[in-house]
Design a protein around this motif. Structure first.
Motif, PDB file in Angstrom:
ATOM      1  N   THR A 181       0.808  -1.216   0.000  1.00 18.54           N
ATOM      2  CA  THR A 181       0.000   0.000   0.000  1.00 18.54           C
ATOM      3  C   THR A 181       0.841   1.265   0.000  1.00 18.54           C
ATOM      4  O   THR A 181       0.347   2.338   0.285  1.00 18.54           O
ATOM      5  N   GLY A 182       2.148   1.162  -0.283  1.00 14.60           N
ATOM      6  CA  GLY A 182       3.007   2.331  -0.265  1.00 14.60           C
ATOM      7  C   GLY A 182       2.772   3.231  -1.469  1.00 14.60           C
ATOM      8  O   GLY A 182       2.101   2.876  -2.440  1.00 14.60           O
ATOM      9  N   PHE A 183       3.368   4.417  -1.397  1.00 17.18           N
ATOM     10  CA  PHE A 183       3.239   5.399  -2.462  1.00 17.18           C
ATOM     11  C   PHE A 183       4.016   4.944  -3.692  1.00 17.18           C
ATOM     12  O   PHE A 183       5.191   4.605  -3.609  1.00 17.18           O
ATOM     13  N   ARG A 184       3.339   4.953  -4.849  1.00 15.22           N
ATOM     14  CA  ARG A 184       3.969   4.621  -6.116  1.00 15.22           C
ATOM     15  C   ARG A 184       3.566   5.676  -7.148  1.00 15.22           C
ATOM     16  O   ARG A 184       2.426   5.704  -7.592  1.00 15.22           O
ATOM     17  N   LEU A 185       4.495   6.524  -7.488  1.00 17.28           N
ATOM     18  CA  LEU A 185       4.189   7.595  -8.439  1.00 17.28           C
ATOM     19  C   LEU A 185       3.970   7.018  -9.821  1.00 17.28           C
ATOM     20  O   LEU A 185       4.820   6.309 -10.367  1.00 17.28           O
ATOM     21  N   GLY A 200      -0.520   8.349  -6.870  1.00 17.92           N
ATOM     22  CA  GLY A 200       0.367   7.642  -5.951  1.00 17.92           C
ATOM     23  C   GLY A 200      -0.174   6.355  -5.373  1.00 17.92           C
ATOM     24  O   GLY A 200       0.599   5.482  -4.948  1.00 17.92           O
ATOM     25  N   TYR A 201      -1.500   6.227  -5.352  1.00 14.31           N
ATOM     26  CA  TYR A 201      -2.087   5.056  -4.702  1.00 14.31           C
ATOM     27  C   TYR A 201      -3.160   4.410  -5.585  1.00 14.31           C
ATOM     28  O   TYR A 201      -4.130   3.852  -5.075  1.00 14.31           O
ATOM     29  N   LEU A 212      -3.712  13.165  -5.858  1.00 14.11           N
ATOM     30  CA  LEU A 212      -2.665  12.498  -5.091  1.00 14.11           C
ATOM     31  C   LEU A 212      -2.963  11.004  -4.974  1.00 14.11           C
ATOM     32  O   LEU A 212      -2.057  10.162  -5.106  1.00 14.11           O
ATOM     33  N   LEU A 213      -4.221  10.680  -4.764  1.00 18.11           N
ATOM     34  CA  LEU A 213      -4.621   9.278  -4.668  1.00 18.11           C
ATOM     35  C   LEU A 213      -4.430   8.559  -5.998  1.00 18.11           C
ATOM     36  O   LEU A 213      -3.878   7.451  -6.049  1.00 18.11           O
TER      37      LEU A 213
END
Length: 238
Positions: A2-6, A117-118, A113-114
């Motif tokens: 569930t980490g941030f992935r651009l 990144g997510y 942002l969601l």
């Protein structure tokens, strides 16, 4: 995970691209209304051939009843005139409109942002798309309500600051062989544009509701239950 992935690819898809458009249109909506300040110049033509001027200064949030047109006990055309304010208060509709625009601006930033990144978390959950759809549908209604209210409020502002409204406000203009006329108008183009952007936001959010709905399990379940082309139902065994 569930980490941030651009990942900027959602901006190339309708879901992300339309959200970016909503972010920009929200800026134009609250910027064109919330930053307004204008002045109408009222010329008073006295019966003896002289003339005087009054300044009608008004700005967001358009609490006109607090805007002085004649300050203190003055003398106009040799007639005493007490303190006079403009008539009307469109602050509730103006602040409602700007408030909706600011909330949408902030929500679009959070949604982008969601998405960027997510998105892997968003697509793998039921709550995210459903919540996004419910908020989007609610925002469509808020844009309709706030834009309609502000359109009516803007009409009240225009009437209170034009020649007819000023003549009704200043008792001196209703007789005594004295004529009051607005000879220089504030540029209300940005306020008119704000109303246009309000309804434009409503249309954009209404269109985006479909793309958000496609991400929900409601749409996926509906597609899964539809028979494919050429697919025949097998009769049940007796």
């Amino acid at each position: 995970m569930t980490g941030f992935r651009l990942n900027v690819s959602p901006l190339k898809e309708p879901l992300g691209f339309v959200k970016l458009v909503e972010w920009l249109t929200a800026i134009f909506a609250f910027g064109s209304c919330g930053g307004f300040a204008g002045r109408n110049i009222v010329s008073i033509f006295c019966g003896d051939g002289g003339n005087e001027t009054l300044n009608a200064n008004f700005q967001y949030p358009f609490r006109l009843s607090q805007v002085p047109l004649v300050e203190g006990n003055s003398s106009i055309c040799d007639h005493p005139v007490s303190t006079t304010h403009l008539v009307g208060d469109s602050s509730s509709s103006a602040e409602f409109f700007v408030g909706v625009a600011v909330v949408c601006f902030l929500y679009c930033m959070a949604a982008l942002l969601l998405y960027l990144g997510y998105m892997h978390v968003y697509k793998n959950s039921d709550l995210g798309p459903i919540l996004d759809f419910v908020i989007t549908a609610a925002v469509v209604f808020l844009w309709l309500a706030s834009s309609s209210a502000w359109a009516k409020g803007l009409q009240n502002v225009k009437h209170a600051t034009d020649t007819a409204g000023i003549a009704d406000t200043v008792a001196l203009c209703q007789g005594n062989n004295i004529t009051c006329q607005v000879t220089e108008f504030a540029n209300l183009r940005t306020l008119n544009i704000s109303v246009v952007f309000g309804y434009l936001n409503m249309l954009v959010w209404a269109g985006n509701a479909w793309f958000v709905y496609k991400e929900t399990r409601w749409h996926s379940q509906k597609v899964a239950t539809q028979p494919g082309p050429g697919r025949q139902q097998v009769p049940a065994a007796i």
